[in-house]
Design a protein around this motif. Sequence first.
Motif, PDB file in Angstrom:
ATOM      1  N   MET A 189       0.845  -1.164   0.000  1.00  0.00           N
ATOM      2  CA  MET A 189       0.000   0.000   0.000  1.00  0.00           C
ATOM      3  C   MET A 189       0.897   1.236   0.000  1.00  0.00           C
ATOM      4  N   VAL A 190       0.445   2.241  -0.705  1.00  0.00           N
ATOM      5  CA  VAL A 190       1.164   3.505  -0.735  1.00  0.00           C
ATOM      6  C   VAL A 190       0.144   4.636  -0.685  1.00  0.00           C
ATOM      7  N   THR A 191       0.480   5.690   0.031  1.00  0.00           N
ATOM      8  CA  THR A 191      -0.362   6.889   0.047  1.00  0.00           C
ATOM      9  C   THR A 191       0.431   8.027  -0.589  1.00  0.00           C
ATOM     10  N   PHE A 192      -0.291   9.049  -1.039  1.00  0.00           N
ATOM     11  CA  PHE A 192       0.369  10.216  -1.616  1.00  0.00           C
ATOM     12  C   PHE A 192      -0.440  11.463  -1.312  1.00  0.00           C
ATOM     13  N   ARG A 193       0.246  12.602  -1.372  1.00  0.00           N
ATOM     14  CA  ARG A 193      -0.389  13.886  -1.060  1.00  0.00           C
ATOM     15  C   ARG A 193       0.174  14.970  -1.974  1.00  0.00           C
ATOM     16  N   LEU A 194      -0.723  15.795  -2.509  1.00  0.00           N
ATOM     17  CA  LEU A 194      -0.330  16.943  -3.319  1.00  0.00           C
ATOM     18  C   LEU A 194       0.351  17.960  -2.411  1.00  0.00           C
ATOM     19  N   ILE A 195       1.523  18.399  -2.804  1.00  0.00           N
ATOM     20  CA  ILE A 195       2.284  19.367  -2.014  1.00  0.00           C
ATOM     21  C   ILE A 195       2.244  20.752  -2.651  1.00  0.00           C
ATOM     22  N   GLU A 196       2.355  20.791  -3.980  1.00  0.00           N
ATOM     23  CA  GLU A 196       2.386  22.092  -4.665  1.00  0.00           C
ATOM     24  C   GLU A 196       1.916  21.924  -6.099  1.00  0.00           C
ATOM     25  N   GLU A 197       1.204  22.935  -6.573  1.00  0.00           N
ATOM     26  CA  GLU A 197       0.848  23.012  -7.984  1.00  0.00           C
ATOM     27  C   GLU A 197       1.078  24.436  -8.447  1.00  0.00           C
ATOM     28  N   ASN A 198       1.777  24.587  -9.554  1.00  0.00           N
ATOM     29  CA  ASN A 198       1.956  25.899 -10.162  1.00  0.00           C
ATOM     30  C   ASN A 198       1.800  25.751 -11.666  1.00  0.00           C
ATOM     31  N   ASP A 199       2.149  26.779 -12.419  1.00  0.00           N
ATOM     32  CA  ASP A 199       1.962  26.740 -13.866  1.00  0.00           C
ATOM     33  C   ASP A 199       2.798  25.665 -14.548  1.00  0.00           C
ATOM     34  N   LYS A 200       3.914  25.288 -13.940  1.00  0.00           N
ATOM     35  CA  LYS A 200       4.830  24.354 -14.584  1.00  0.00           C
ATOM     36  C   LYS A 200       4.793  22.946 -13.981  1.00  0.00           C
ATOM     37  N   TYR A 201       4.636  22.844 -12.677  1.00  0.00           N
ATOM     38  CA  TYR A 201       4.771  21.553 -12.000  1.00  0.00           C
ATOM     39  C   TYR A 201       3.595  21.233 -11.088  1.00  0.00           C
TER      40      TYR A 201
ATOM     41  N   LEU B 290      -5.446  15.001  -8.358  1.00  0.00           N
ATOM     42  CA  LEU B 290      -5.789  14.410  -7.069  1.00  0.00           C
ATOM     43  C   LEU B 290      -5.082  15.144  -5.937  1.00  0.00           C
ATOM     44  N   GLY B 291      -5.812  15.437  -4.885  1.00  0.00           N
ATOM     45  CA  GLY B 291      -5.226  16.088  -3.719  1.00  0.00           C
ATOM     46  C   GLY B 291      -4.466  15.118  -2.844  1.00  0.00           C
ATOM     47  N   ASN B 292      -4.971  13.903  -2.766  1.00  0.00           N
ATOM     48  CA  ASN B 292      -4.306  12.833  -2.034  1.00  0.00           C
ATOM     49  C   ASN B 292      -4.918  11.519  -2.478  1.00  0.00           C
ATOM     50  N   GLY B 293      -4.318  10.432  -2.057  1.00  0.00           N
ATOM     51  CA  GLY B 293      -4.864   9.144  -2.453  1.00  0.00           C
ATOM     52  C   GLY B 293      -4.101   7.998  -1.846  1.00  0.00           C
ATOM     53  N   MET B 294      -4.581   6.807  -2.162  1.00  0.00           N
ATOM     54  CA  MET B 294      -4.001   5.577  -1.653  1.00  0.00           C
ATOM     55  C   MET B 294      -4.168   4.507  -2.715  1.00  0.00           C
ATOM     56  N   VAL B 295      -3.179   3.633  -2.805  1.00  0.00           N
ATOM     57  CA  VAL B 295      -3.264   2.473  -3.702  1.00  0.00           C
ATOM     58  C   VAL B 295      -2.875   1.253  -2.876  1.00  0.00           C
ATOM     59  N   ALA B 296      -3.744   0.242  -2.909  1.00  0.00           N
ATOM     60  CA  ALA B 296      -3.433  -1.033  -2.260  1.00  0.00           C
ATOM     61  C   ALA B 296      -3.523  -2.125  -3.333  1.00  0.00           C
ATOM     62  N   TRP B 297      -2.585  -3.026  -3.315  1.00  0.00           N
ATOM     63  CA  TRP B 297      -2.555  -4.068  -4.349  1.00  0.00           C
ATOM     64  C   TRP B 297      -2.369  -5.458  -3.752  1.00  0.00           C
ATOM     65  N   TYR B 298      -2.433  -5.571  -2.458  1.00  0.00           N
ATOM     66  CA  TYR B 298      -2.286  -6.888  -1.827  1.00  0.00           C
ATOM     67  C   TYR B 298      -3.341  -7.108  -0.791  1.00  0.00           C
TER      68      TYR B 298
ATOM     69  N   ILE C 284       6.954  14.197  -9.476  1.00  0.00           N
ATOM     70  CA  ILE C 284       6.700  15.496 -10.107  1.00  0.00           C
ATOM     71  C   ILE C 284       6.111  15.299 -11.502  1.00  0.00           C
ATOM     72  N   ILE C 285       5.035  16.022 -11.759  1.00  0.00           N
ATOM     73  CA  ILE C 285       4.486  16.115 -13.115  1.00  0.00           C
ATOM     74  C   ILE C 285       4.971  17.432 -13.696  1.00  0.00           C
ATOM     75  N   ASP C 286       5.647  17.365 -14.828  1.00  0.00           N
ATOM     76  CA  ASP C 286       6.049  18.562 -15.567  1.00  0.00           C
ATOM     77  C   ASP C 286       4.940  18.824 -16.578  1.00  0.00           C
ATOM     78  N   LYS C 287       4.139  19.842 -16.339  1.00  0.00           N
ATOM     79  CA  LYS C 287       2.987  20.127 -17.203  1.00  0.00           C
ATOM     80  C   LYS C 287       3.404  20.508 -18.613  1.00  0.00           C
ATOM     81  N   GLN C 288       4.500  21.228 -18.748  1.00  0.00           N
ATOM     82  CA  GLN C 288       4.915  21.697 -20.065  1.00  0.00           C
ATOM     83  C   GLN C 288       5.457  20.555 -20.922  1.00  0.00           C
ATOM     84  N   LYS C 289       6.221  19.659 -20.320  1.00  0.00           N
ATOM     85  CA  LYS C 289       6.774  18.526 -21.063  1.00  0.00           C
ATOM     86  C   LYS C 289       5.810  17.343 -21.091  1.00  0.00           C
ATOM     87  N   GLU C 290       4.759  17.415 -20.271  1.00  0.00           N
ATOM     88  CA  GLU C 290       3.807  16.311 -20.112  1.00  0.00           C
ATOM     89  C   GLU C 290       4.535  15.026 -19.745  1.00  0.00           C
TER      90      GLU C 290
END
Length: 121
Positions: free
Chosen positions: A1-13, A113-121, A32-38
Amino acid sequence: MVTFRLIEENDKYIIYWYFPEGKEECGHGVIIIDKQKEEISTTQLAPGDFSRVVSPDELNEMRNSVNNMRKVEGDPELTEEEWPSAKEEITIAFFADHAVSKILEGYNSGEILGNGMVAWY
């Protein structure tokens, strides 16, 4: 299981922290998602996560194995569009890759997504 949380969003990342087993007290990794490079990348592995390099030969063996199963079941083989033959090695990270999949699923459907969780077991 893994959880994640959005830390920052701006025009580029868009920057996420992820936590193996949801254990925030143990530290975080960074996605990190690079919005410009997709492009999306894991720029820092979390404590407790691990990665390994997978060779093109191993990737193509997996593709061939799936094709063999499809043949047995009477299904057509995978096309190059569905699963391209590997030409380069890739690095996979156990926990991060699960978080990346969920984050991308939302992003590709127009949701950050602001936050989330994935479980696979």
